[in-house]
Design a protein around this motif. Structure first.
Motif: not given
Length: 258
Positions: A193-205, A209-216
């Motif tokens: 879970q840690v790896c997946a969420r970090v890679l997702a954040m790096l991909q998205a820049g 959030t826990a709700q799935g919201t992307h905050l640039p």
């Protein structure tokens, strides 16, 4: 996708005969270390050992000042005046600098700890006072700030060198602040879970959030908490995942705020 990132961990948090964390093992994985300065955790001997091992492993040294609350590990909020914040941070940074020099190293960055960090993430006046204390000691020090918070606003207003941080093992609320540790799911222990969420954040820049919201967000460094029981396992898994995704792992430069 972000192509270069720093991996940091909080450490040096043992005290006398009471051990905390696995500093030696972590320092073989991470690129920057935030070392406790004796107020919330740590002592001169612990600091000396952590500093020496950081130098030996080529890991960037950071001061990690917190509130004067050993029993609460610096995670209980306190009322402090701006003048107290300035002096408290300056005092702890001075101690870190002394121990780093003794180990033939130097303190290149500063990161606030625990409740002090969370308070400063919400309160720009407090954050500015903390950073003024640090900059009075070393005008060139890099301020590691929680990305997208009042910490970043305060550091930018001071024209300081900055590195923007996200957390690998903590979840975010919708306002971009960390969820309270007392809430279920606030601390993440599963390596996948840690790896997946970090890679997702790096991909998205972005912070997700826990709700799935992307905050640039600007992302320069990723934090793992050294007091987490499985911190070494998480760090090794995260390093493999980051490098496997083609992202270069190296220390941040600390660009001056514009």
């Amino acid at each position: 996708m972000i192509t270069r990132i720093d991996l940091n961990a909080d450490m040096g948090e043992s005290f006398g005969p009471w051990p905390m964390g696995a500093d030696s093992a972590l320092l073989q994985v991470i690129t920057s270390a935030n070392i406790a300065c004796g107020f919330h955790a740590g002592d001169p001997d612990v600091m000396a050992q952590a500093m020496a091992q950081a130098v030996e492993n080529g890991v960037g040294i950071g001061a990690h000042p917190g509130l004067p609350d050993l029993q609460g590990f610096g995670r209980r909020r306190m009322q402090i005046a701006p003048s107290e914040a300035r002096n408290m941070v300056a005092y702890q940074l001075g101690a870190a600098q002394a121990m780093a020099r003794k180990a033939d190293g130097h303190v290149r960055h500063l990161k606030l700890h625990g409740a002090l960090a969370n308070m400063a993430a919400e309160d720009a006046t407090l954050a500015q006072a903390c950073y003024e204390g640090a900059l009075a000691v070393d005008p060139d020090i890099i301020l590691m700030v929680i990305s997208g918070t009042q910490q970043a606003f305060a550091a930018r207003s001071l024209g300081a060198r900055m590195a923007h941080e996200i957390f690998a093992d903590r979840t975010y609320a919708e306002d971009g602040l960390l969820m309270d540790r007392r809430l279920n799911g606030a601390v993440i222990h599963d390596p996948d879970q840690v790896c997946a969420r970090v890679l997702a954040m790096l991909q998205a820049g972005a912070i997700i959030t826990a709700q799935g919201t992307h905050l640039p967000a600007q992302i320069d460094t990723i934090c793992l908490h050294g007091d987490t029981p499985q911190s070494v396992t998480l760090a090794k898994a995260l390093r493999r995942a980051i490098e496997g995704a083609g992202v270069m792992l190296r220390r941040f430069d600390g660009e001056y705020a514009s």
